[in-house]
Design a protein around this motif. Structure first.
Motif, short mmCIF file in Angstrom:
data_model
loop_
_atom_site.label_atom_id
_atom_site.label_comp_id
_atom_site.label_asym_id
_atom_site.label_seq_id
_atom_site.Cartn_x
_atom_site.Cartn_y
_atom_site.Cartn_z
N LEU A 159 0.93 -1.30 0.04
CA LEU A 159 -0.28 -0.02 0.00
C LEU A 159 0.83 1.16 0.01
O LEU A 159 1.61 1.50 0.91
N SER A 161 -2.66 -0.95 -7.76
CA SER A 161 -3.37 -0.41 -6.47
C SER A 161 -3.12 1.15 -6.07
O SER A 161 -3.90 1.89 -5.53
N GLU A 217 -8.40 4.14 -0.82
CA GLU A 217 -7.44 3.42 -0.09
C GLU A 217 -8.02 1.99 0.19
O GLU A 217 -7.30 1.00 0.25
N THR A 218 -9.52 1.92 0.62
CA THR A 218 -9.86 0.46 0.89
C THR A 218 -9.94 -0.28 -0.17
O THR A 218 -9.60 -1.69 -0.02
N LEU A 228 -6.17 -1.48 -0.63
CA LEU A 228 -5.87 -2.95 0.14
C LEU A 228 -6.78 -4.03 -0.21
O LEU A 228 -6.26 -5.05 -0.26
N GLN A 251 -5.12 -7.75 -1.38
CA GLN A 251 -5.48 -9.00 -0.69
C GLN A 251 -5.74 -9.98 -1.68
O GLN A 251 -5.42 -11.11 -1.44
#
Length: 551
Positions: A91, A362, A368-369, A372, A376
């Motif tokens: 991130l 990314s 930002e969510t 992430l 993931q």
């Protein structure tokens, strides 16, 4: 004059051969001269300078491999001397969502002719679906297909059956095996189709599958989500659903998934449960009557002018080659940017083919969510592949490797070009549905049909599918427009390829010009005035992803 080589990015240390190059030949580009150490076929790459074993190989400006051995300048790279490698990702402290929007002055008032649904979505087609909840109902679906297709005017000319009959007649008349093999196929020019009973319904599509029971309960839930995506799809007028009754994929599960996607769902939907109804005759006759009633309702719709912002485009590639990342993929990437600037939605999927560009993707996430979530999903996917004894490095197919895509990172860096340069507005997990305009990332395999099936389930009303080797992939409800990365393929397979972007390689067109030409083609297909080759060929591929390891 046509270029013979291309250095894709200033930071690259390999160069792409645009034509076949011979050992000892000296070629030039942008004032730089290169002497070939090996023969280098078109689509393959050679080293710009000498490299030591273990040194990085860079293409598209990112790490795509490492040298297995010392390589002289001008050496052809292949699986024998280069191994897969990709940069790590994490991130980033800041989002990188700024982008240069293309000029849309020519397009902002353009429209297509679409089917308007009650939920505000607009379809490029108008189809009726017949769907089994479980594989046990596949035979009943086939019985319905046999009963309805020809009777309602949706049958296809049986040209190959006529050819087989011709051979049978020759054999019965004493023809030898050798003469039969030498028989030349000629298409039956007199074959004609019956007029459609429902002219405003583009077709009845029968979606058989091998799921719904067995496996794990999550498989049933995922399947119901995918089927709900098709039932609520803008290209679908309504559906007939066949259930056995005892399967894991229960009707209530499907109804819940439909409500998630369309809280005010109002399309005609007929659900028949065989264990409740009884005999096959009672089941099938009821299904035919209810489907006929639904088709009467669906036929009342007509195409209406619609802004381009109502388009949702899936971005796909399959049978890729060494030109895909420098012609077809960036061309539809520019089309993608045009559509996003116009307020439309695009879907970039195939997560195993984003290996090596995870940091860029990314970083482009608006939230930002979502960044992430993307990280993931990518890490989980690769770990599952490794746990099964595989990995993203095993993704390139023999055909990919033969035509210049020797590592997954090379394949991925070129595949990512399909997504253009706009910010990522949302990251979706399979089988979620697109809700936001802009560039959406959808977790799917790289497998052509599984990924295309998923993109349409997420809402794609048209799919742009690039290929360098050729593939007939289609979809039951959304047109799949095939684009060749090279002119040779376009000329070799004109029956399955819609658009040639080999013009970029040939020096006849820029990426931007090709992207605009593609959007013009999309508008015609979306309006029903120009059928995609996949539709003409009846290519109705439908394979749900079971969320196992599929690259």
């Amino acid at each position: 004059m046509k270029r013979s080589i291309l250095k894709v990015h200033p930071h690259d240390n390999v160069v792409v051969a645009l034509t076949d190059l011979k050992k000892g030949e000296t070629v030039q580009d942008n004032g730089q001269s290169y002497t070939l150490y090996d023969d280098v076929p078109a689509k393959h790459k050679f080293t710009e300078t000498a490299l030591k074993a273990g040194e990085p190989i860079t293409m598209y400006g990112v790490l795509v491999g490492k040298a297995k051995q010392d390589l002289p300048a001008g050496a052809r790279i292949g699986t024998d001397n280069v191994q897969h490698a990709a940069s790590g990702f994490q991130l980033a402290p800041q989002r990188k969502t700024a982008w240069h929007q293309p000029d849309i002055a020519h397009w902002k008032d353009r429209t297509f002719l679409g089917y308007h649904r009650a939920d505000g979505t607009v379809g490029t087609g108008n189809y009726w679906l017949v769907i089994p909840m479980v594989f046990c109902e596949n035979r009943n679906v086939e019985v319905l297909k046999e009963a309805l297709t020809d009777a309602l005017g949706y049958g296809r000319p049986k040209k190959y059956a006529d050819f087989a009959k011709q051979l049978a007649t020759q054999f019965q008349q004493g023809a030898s095996k050798e003469s039969i093999i030498e028989t030349i196929y000629t298409e039956n020019e007199t074959a004609s189709q019956q007029a459609r009973v429902f002219p405003n319904v583009d077709g009845i599509k029968f979606l058989t599958h091998e799921g719904g029971c067995g496996g794990i309960r999550q498989d049933a839930q995922t399947l119901c989500g995918l089927l709900a995506g098709y039932i609520t799809h803008a290209n679908v007028a309504g559906a007939t659903v066949l259930s056995l009754g005892c399967q894991n994929a229960q009707i209530t599960m499907l109804q819940d998934e439909i409500k998630k996607r369309s809280p005010n769902f109002s399309k005609p939907l007929y659900i028949l449960d065989q264990q409740s109804i009884g005999t096959e005759q009672a089941m099938v006759s009821a299904a035919i009557k209810q489907t006929f009633a639904g088709l009467i309702e669906a036929n009342s719709l007509t195409r209406q002018p619609t802004p381009l912002s109502k388009l949702t485009i899936g971005l796909e590639c399959g049978g890729s080659d060494g030109f895909s990342g420098i012609s077809a993929n960036p061309a539809i990437g520019y089309t993608s940017d045009l559509l996003v600037a116009l307020g439309g939605s695009v879907i970039l999927a195939e997560f195993p083919e984003l290996c090596g560009v995870e940091q860029e993707m990314s970083d482009r996430c608006v939230q930002e969510t979502d960044a992430l979530r993307f990280i993931q999903l990518m890490r989980t996917y690769e770990q599952r592949a490794e746990d099964a004894g595989s990995g993203f490095d095993m993704n390139p197919s023999p055909g990919n490797i033969k035509d210049g895509l020797i590592t997954d990172a090379i394949k991925s860096a070129g595949a990512a070009k399909k997504g253009g340069t706009s910010p990522v507005v949302e990251v979706l997990d399979y089988p979620q549905q697109v809700k936001k305009p802009g560039l959406n990332l959808l977790c799917t395999p790289g497998n052509d049909v599984e990924s295309t099936t998923a993109e349409v389930g997420a809402g794609a009303t048209i799919v742009l599918f690039t290929t360098g080797l050729g593939t007939p992939t289609g979809n039951p409800v959304s047109p799949v427009i095939k684009l060749s990365s090279n002119t040779k393929l376009f000329q070799k397979m004109p029956d399955i390829i819609d658009i040639n972007t080999g013009t970029i390689i040939d020096g006849d067109e820029t990426i931007q010009q090709a992207g605009e030409r593609i959007l013009e083609h999309v508008i015609q297909v979306a309006s029903g005035t120009l059928p995609a080759k996949s539709v003409l060929n009846g290519q109705d591929d439908f394979i749900p992803w079971k969320r196992g390891v599929s690259l």
